[in-house]
Motif scaffolding. Structure first.
Motif, short mmCIF file in Angstrom:
data_model
loop_
_atom_site.label_atom_id
_atom_site.label_comp_id
_atom_site.label_asym_id
_atom_site.label_seq_id
_atom_site.Cartn_x
_atom_site.Cartn_y
_atom_site.Cartn_z
N ILE A 176 0.75 -1.06 0.11
CA ILE A 176 0.01 0.03 0.07
C ILE A 176 0.79 1.40 -0.05
O ILE A 176 1.78 1.25 0.57
CB ILE A 176 -0.96 0.00 1.29
CG1 ILE A 176 -0.24 -0.09 2.47
CG2 ILE A 176 -2.06 -0.93 1.26
CD1 ILE A 176 -1.04 0.04 3.78
N GLY A 177 0.40 2.24 -0.72
CA GLY A 177 1.18 3.43 -0.71
C GLY A 177 1.21 4.33 0.40
O GLY A 177 0.40 3.95 1.42
N LYS A 178 2.21 5.12 0.44
CA LYS A 178 2.22 6.08 1.69
C LYS A 178 1.11 7.02 2.07
O LYS A 178 0.58 7.27 2.98
CB LYS A 178 3.27 7.20 1.38
CG LYS A 178 3.63 8.15 2.52
CD LYS A 178 4.28 7.08 3.81
CE LYS A 178 4.73 8.15 5.05
NZ LYS A 178 3.84 9.20 5.43
N SER A 179 0.29 7.51 0.96
CA SER A 179 -0.89 8.28 1.02
C SER A 179 -1.79 7.23 1.71
O SER A 179 -2.66 7.81 2.59
CB SER A 179 -1.30 8.75 -0.31
OG SER A 179 -1.45 7.70 -1.30
N SER A 180 -2.13 6.22 1.19
CA SER A 180 -3.09 5.44 1.66
C SER A 180 -3.03 5.16 3.17
O SER A 180 -3.72 4.82 4.12
CB SER A 180 -3.36 3.98 0.83
OG SER A 180 -3.66 4.24 -0.30
#
Length: 201
Positions: free
Chosen positions: A5-9
């Motif tokens: 999962i990405g940092k923003s998520s």
């Protein structure tokens, strides 16, 4: 279960309350599941794994995967029993520690002791080898759906080819104990796949 999962998520999930995060997990949101098991509570799980089962030679990644399968059974039945009066961290600590400890106590469950040639009373197999061949084809087809590929090859080697565990463990660079853990995890996945296929029919 491995899911990046990405940092923003991660940042978005970090703003959720315990109740909101659990609701996302119960809805099988892959980001939320990965966040719970591999980010927010990773330190907690690693500590519990070390205290409860590390001395048994069990791989941490396998323990977490098994914990996920355990909690995910029957549409997250165990997780649905979580009492929101208490912090989720406390509940998750107790559940994971007990589970890891059980894994350490018994690496080989009853399924590992069932000989493959004891598929039923011989009188039931008199009809011929066609039935057995079809059954073995179904098993092989189910195993081919396992992920990751390493688990697929290990389960096939142990269940279908009846290779020696020590040889298979050496080939894939794992301990025999970890091999049995992978086998148990594979069998659990096979059961889940079978149930899904059955429900889809």
């Amino acid at each position: 279960m491995a899911h990046v999962i990405g940092k923003s998520s991660q940042d978005d999930l970090a703003t959720l309350s315990d109740g909101q995060l659990i609701a996302r997990v119960l809805a099988n949101d892959e980001d939320a599941i990965a966040y719970v098991f591999y980010h927010k509570y990773a330190s907690l799980l690693k500590l519990n794994a070390q205290k409860a089962a590390a001395h048994k030679g069990l791989a941490y990644e396998d323990l977490v995967q098994d914990l996920y399968l355990y909690l995910n059974q029957n549409d997250w039945e165990k997780l649905r029993k979580y009492d929101h009066k208490y912090s989720f961290a406390s509940w998750f600590t107790v559940i994971s520690y007990r589970f890891f400890k059980d894994c350490g106590r018994s690496l080989i469950d009853s399924t590992n002791n069932l000989p493959m040639d004891n598929l039923g009373d011989k009188s039931e197999l008199v009809a011929g080898t066609d039935k057995i061949s079809l059954m073995m084809m179904d098993i092989k087809k189910a195993i081919s759906k396992l992920k990751p590929p390493r688990d697929q090859k290990i389960v096939e080697a142990l269940l279908l080819n009846e290779e020696e565990p020590a040889d298979v463990a050496k080939e894939y660079g794992v301990t025999v104990d970890n091999l049995y853990n992978i086998k148990r995890r594979g069998i659990a996945k096979l059961v889940q796949l079978h149930l899904k296929d059955y429900q889809d029919k």
